[in-house]
Design a protein around this motif. Structure first.
Motif, PDB file in Angstrom:
ATOM      1  N   SER A 186       1.632   6.938  -6.586  1.00  7.04           N
ATOM      2  CA  SER A 186       0.479   7.996  -6.965  1.00  7.04           C
ATOM      3  C   SER A 186       0.770   9.335  -6.637  1.00  7.04           C
ATOM      4  N   THR A 228       0.790  -1.062   0.086  1.00  7.01           N
ATOM      5  CA  THR A 228      -0.069  -0.063   0.134  1.00  7.01           C
ATOM      6  C   THR A 228       0.921   1.099  -0.062  1.00  7.01           C
ATOM      7  N   LEU A 273      -7.132   4.402  -5.600  1.00  7.71           N
ATOM      8  CA  LEU A 273      -6.350   3.546  -5.006  1.00  7.71           C
ATOM      9  C   LEU A 273      -7.171   2.463  -4.778  1.00  7.71           C
ATOM     10  N   PHE A 312       0.711   4.087  -2.838  1.00  3.03           N
ATOM     11  CA  PHE A 312       0.422   5.521  -2.519  1.00  3.03           C
ATOM     12  C   PHE A 312       1.635   6.517  -2.841  1.00  3.03           C
ATOM     13  N   ARG A 363      -7.624  10.809  -4.800  1.00  3.71           N
ATOM     14  CA  ARG A 363      -6.426   9.629  -4.600  1.00  3.71           C
ATOM     15  C   ARG A 363      -6.946   8.462  -4.049  1.00  3.71           C
ATOM     16  N   SER A 364      -7.736   8.408  -2.949  1.00  3.82           N
ATOM     17  CA  SER A 364      -8.590   7.339  -2.339  1.00  3.82           C
ATOM     18  C   SER A 364      -9.085   6.467  -3.311  1.00  3.82           C
TER      19      SER A 364
END
Length: 85
Positions: free
Chosen positions: A57, A50, A73, A54, A69-70
């Motif tokens: 990203s 993760t 992802l 992240f 972004r959430s």
């Protein structure tokens, strides 16, 4: 149950745990042949994966909102999980 509690008190010299705790130990013992909880080292971890995703990203789109972004992802993780199955 009172016999079990009495034997516990005699054996360990302390007050026995609640009935629910004793029944949980019994259930776990028959299911796993041990009353111990599963150690954390046996659990799969995804934290490092993760973190890398992240970080990538953020490098790609540093100004992207937290909400976008959430969403990005979560959909990429769902997509990866569907390929692993």
């Amino acid at each position: 149950m009172e016999t079990v509690k009495m034997k516990f008190r005699d054996c360990f010299g302390v007050e026995p745990p609640r009935k629910a705790t004793i029944l949980g130990w019994e259930k776990r013992a028959f299911a796993t042949s041990s009353v111990k909880y599963r150690s954390r080292s046996e659990r799969a971890t995804t934290r490092m994966v993760t973190c890398h995703v992240f970080e990538a990203s953020v490098e790609r789109s540093p100004l992207k909102s937290t909400r976008n972004r959430s969403a990005e992802l979560n959909s990429s993780f769902d997509h990866e999980e569907s390929h692993e199955s």
